[in-house]
Design an enzyme around this catalytic site. Structure first.
Site, PDB file in Angstrom:
ATOM      1  N   LYS A   1      45.101  10.375  47.414  1.00 49.37           N
ATOM      2  CA  LYS A   1      46.453  10.963  47.831  1.00 49.37           C
ATOM      3  C   LYS A   1      46.375  12.222  48.750  1.00 49.37           C
ATOM      4  CE  LYS A   1      49.298   9.756  43.979  1.00 49.37           C
ATOM      5  NZ  LYS A   1      50.264  10.127  42.833  1.00 49.37           N
TER       6      LYS A   1
ATOM      7  N   ARG B   1      44.476   6.037  37.392  1.00 50.68           N
ATOM      8  CA  ARG B   1      45.064   4.992  38.218  1.00 50.68           C
ATOM      9  C   ARG B   1      44.347   5.061  39.577  1.00 50.68           C
ATOM     10  NH1 ARG B   1      49.371   4.375  41.641  1.00 50.68           N
ATOM     11  NH2 ARG B   1      50.541   2.431  41.704  1.00 50.68           N
TER      12      ARG B   1
END
Length: 292
Positions: A241, A275
């Protein structure tokens, strides 16, 4: 504001699918990301909805690398992503779930959706968990749906929608207190949707990158242990991210090393499920951090 876990069915670190499969989180585990979308933020994660062979190949590789679960999504939640219709989301997600269930009958599979109607069809197609980026705020029927289906549920914090969240990354109070209030309220709403009885199989996701600045994200990561009084396991979605790559002047395609560094912090903060796009590296991180 009481933060102790008053529920009559406390979280046990084992998620129980309505289909009989189990996800054991007594030790941290890895969830592999399968995006059947054309516009996810990390191009390396994209799979064409019609390319079943590529989907099954990547799933097989993730399971072989040690993924305890697979998370399949048909709606890109990157900032500013297109808002596709429920019908389009179903057309991407449900066939992918059916193919995965056919080829990997024992795999624990999560459906990444915030829509109740999509969630219901996903569970009918074999999904074992609903991973809801809206935490019940984007569809008024979601909490009642997961309660009626008796399906494990991941409840994430988000302000606004994927289309508006970037402009809403501001908070009038402490960011962790904001999340504690949000999770408390949504867990209570879920309990009410379930006739006043708690659902034990619920994970909480702080929502790294969703309506949060880099400062918010890193503060949340540092203060993850403060969410423990809520009494539920934590999912951490940090993989590649912007909070990883932007401070380094990189892009998502070169953010694996930074992701690993933040996974260490998440595990030290109590995360039970990572995740990720890169399963083998996350499994190695868990093995080393767990060996301390």
């Amino acid at each position: 504001m009481p933060l102790q876990n008053p529920q009559n069915q406390p979280f046990t670190n084992v998620l129980r699918s309505p289909h009989g499969r189990l996800l054991d989180l007594r030790q941290p585990q890895v969830m592999g990301i399968l995006n059947v979308t054309p516009d996810s933020f990390y191009p390396g994660s994209r799979l064409g909805p019609a390319d079943e062979a590529a989907l099954l190949h990547r799933a097989e590789a993730m399971l072989a690398a040690g993924a305890a679960a697979l998370d399949v999504g048909g709606y890109s939640s990157r900032p500013g992503a297109d808002d596709i219709s429920p019908a389009e989301e179903k057309s991407r997600l449900v066939p992918a779930l059916a193919a995965l269930r056919r080829e990997f009958p024992e795999a624990f599979i999560s459906a990444d959706t915030f829509r109740a109607s999509v969630a219901a069809e996903a569970v009918a197609a074999g999904a074992d968990l609903i991973n809801d980026i809206g935490g019940g705020t984007l569809d008024a029927e979601m909490l009642a749906t997961v309660a009626s289906l008796r399906v494990p549920y991941c409840l994430m914090h988000l302000k606004g929608t994927p289309q508006t969240m970037r402009a809403l990354a501001h908070y009038d109070e402490d960011i962790v207190l904001t999340l504690l209030r949000f999770f408390r309220d949504q867990l209570d709403a879920l309990r009410q949707a379930n006739g006043g009885l708690a659902l034990p199989d619920v994970l909480l996701d702080p929502g790294f990158g969703f309506a949060k600045t880099p400062t918010h994200n890193h503060e949340l990561l540092r203060r993850l242990p403060e969410l423990a009084p809520l009494g539920h396991g934590l999912l951490a979605g940090l993989s590649r991210k912007a909070m990883v790559y932007k401070p380094l002047g990189l892009g998502p395609e070169t953010a694996l090393n930074g992701t690993t560094a933040l996974h260490v912090l998440a595990l030290q903060g109590g995360a039970r499920l990572l995740r990720v796009h890169d399963v083998a590296e996350a499994r190695q991180t868990i093995a080393l951090v767990g060996a301390r």
